[in-house]
Design a protein around this motif. Structure first.
Motif, PDB file in Angstrom:
ATOM      1  N   MET A  32       0.827  -1.199   0.000  1.00 41.60           N
ATOM      2  CA  MET A  32       0.000   0.000   0.000  1.00 41.60           C
ATOM      3  C   MET A  32       0.860   1.247   0.000  1.00 41.60           C
ATOM      4  N   SER A  33       0.226   2.356  -0.312  1.00 44.86           N
ATOM      5  CA  SER A  33       0.914   3.631  -0.229  1.00 44.86           C
ATOM      6  C   SER A  33       1.216   3.946   1.223  1.00 44.86           C
ATOM      7  N   PHE A  67     -13.427   1.688  10.765  1.00 46.86           N
ATOM      8  CA  PHE A  67     -12.026   1.625  10.378  1.00 46.86           C
ATOM      9  C   PHE A  67     -11.935   1.887   8.888  1.00 46.86           C
ATOM     10  N   GLU A  68     -10.912   2.619   8.488  1.00 48.18           N
ATOM     11  CA  GLU A  68     -10.704   2.896   7.067  1.00 48.18           C
ATOM     12  C   GLU A  68      -9.323   2.414   6.655  1.00 48.18           C
ATOM     13  N   VAL A  69      -9.240   1.837   5.458  1.00 47.80           N
ATOM     14  CA  VAL A  69      -7.965   1.405   4.907  1.00 47.80           C
ATOM     15  C   VAL A  69      -7.749   2.104   3.569  1.00 47.80           C
ATOM     16  N   ASN A  70      -6.509   2.551   3.328  1.00 47.00           N
ATOM     17  CA  ASN A  70      -6.148   3.226   2.081  1.00 47.00           C
ATOM     18  C   ASN A  70      -5.324   2.272   1.230  1.00 47.00           C
ATOM     19  N   PHE A  71      -5.822   1.954   0.051  1.00 51.31           N
ATOM     20  CA  PHE A  71      -5.149   1.018  -0.842  1.00 51.31           C
ATOM     21  C   PHE A  71      -4.244   1.748  -1.819  1.00 51.31           C
ATOM     22  N   ASN A  72      -3.198   1.044  -2.234  1.00 55.16           N
ATOM     23  CA  ASN A  72      -2.288   1.583  -3.217  1.00 55.16           C
ATOM     24  C   ASN A  72      -2.925   1.521  -4.602  1.00 55.16           C
ATOM     25  N   THR A  89      -7.128   7.918  -5.599  1.00 55.53           N
ATOM     26  CA  THR A  89      -7.018   7.265  -4.297  1.00 55.53           C
ATOM     27  C   THR A  89      -8.136   6.244  -4.158  1.00 55.53           C
ATOM     28  N   PHE A  90      -7.855   5.178  -3.392  1.00 54.39           N
ATOM     29  CA  PHE A  90      -8.816   4.085  -3.222  1.00 54.39           C
ATOM     30  C   PHE A  90      -8.907   3.757  -1.742  1.00 54.39           C
TER      31      PHE A  90
END
Length: 216
Positions: free
Chosen positions: A24-25, A104-109, A119-120
């Motif tokens: 991930m980023s 909860f939040e997750v940021n994907f690459n 952004t995803f």
């Protein structure tokens, strides 16, 4: 679906999201962001039988405690329009829904070949859903006094465009699963329309919005 089964599925999904993501980023940690959003809300399942598409607005406060993860406090207002059967018989007056909870939040690459700053993100959470029929619409309707709060689970996904380090515009969809009490819903029953008491509800807001990030 039996309640134990529903809870089991939800726990399994939570476990999947708890697995650390790879590739991930790596955004800076400790950032605080605010989301502002608005759009339409679509009722589904049994809710679709008694209400119609309406409008929604919401906001979230996010803290990125880890490069890939964040905790959100979420608020959403959803105004569903009145529901009518095929013969124009009122099934329920307009209904106001308000969700208070967290996720909860997750940021994907993004893909390696990506040349634009897309952004995803995805989120999963829970809270309480307040559901109230507009009691000024039809005082004679049996659903007039419907005013209850129920546990609700939410899951959503978001695609954004990073205009500046501190501003992101996005579109997102969220599904809210509401655990209702079947003892409360006979007021909506209409055998001719195939509507009986029910104990679950789905609403799906589809929004566009902006995220403002306060950089350290």
């Amino acid at each position: 679906m039996h309640n134990a089964t529903k809870y089991g599925v939800l726990l399994a999904v939570l476990a999947l999201f708890a697995i650390p993501a790879t590739g991930m980023s790596q955004p800076a940690t400790g950032k605080v962001s605010v989301d502002l959003r608005g759009g339409v809300v679509i009722p589904a399942g049994d809710m679709n039988k008694i209400t119609d598409i309406g409008g929604t607005a919401g906001a979230s406060l996010l803290w990125n405690f880890h490069p890939n993860w964040g905790i959100r406090a979420d608020f959403d207002y959803m105004g569903l329009n009145k529901g009518e059967d095929a013969f124009g018989v009122l099934l329920s007056p307009p209904m106001d829904l308000m969700f208070f909870g967290g996720s909860f939040e997750v940021n994907f690459n993004g893909p390696k070949y990506q040349t634009v700053p897309l952004t995803f993100m995805a989120n999963l959470g829970a809270g309480m859903m307040s559901m109230k029929v507009d009691d000024t619409y039809d005082p004679g309707h049996p659903a007039n006094g419907f005013d209850h709060s129920y546990p609700a689970f939410q899951g959503g996904a978001k695609v954004g465009y990073q205009l500046k380090p501190w501003i992101n515009i996005f579109v997102n969809g969220t599904a809210y699963f509401i655990l209702m009490d079947a003892a409360d819903t006979p007021v909506f029953a209409d055998p001719d329309a195939g509507i009986t008491a029910f104990n679950t509800g789905w609403v799906i807001p589809v929004n566009a919005g902006v995220r403002l990030t306060f950089l350290r």
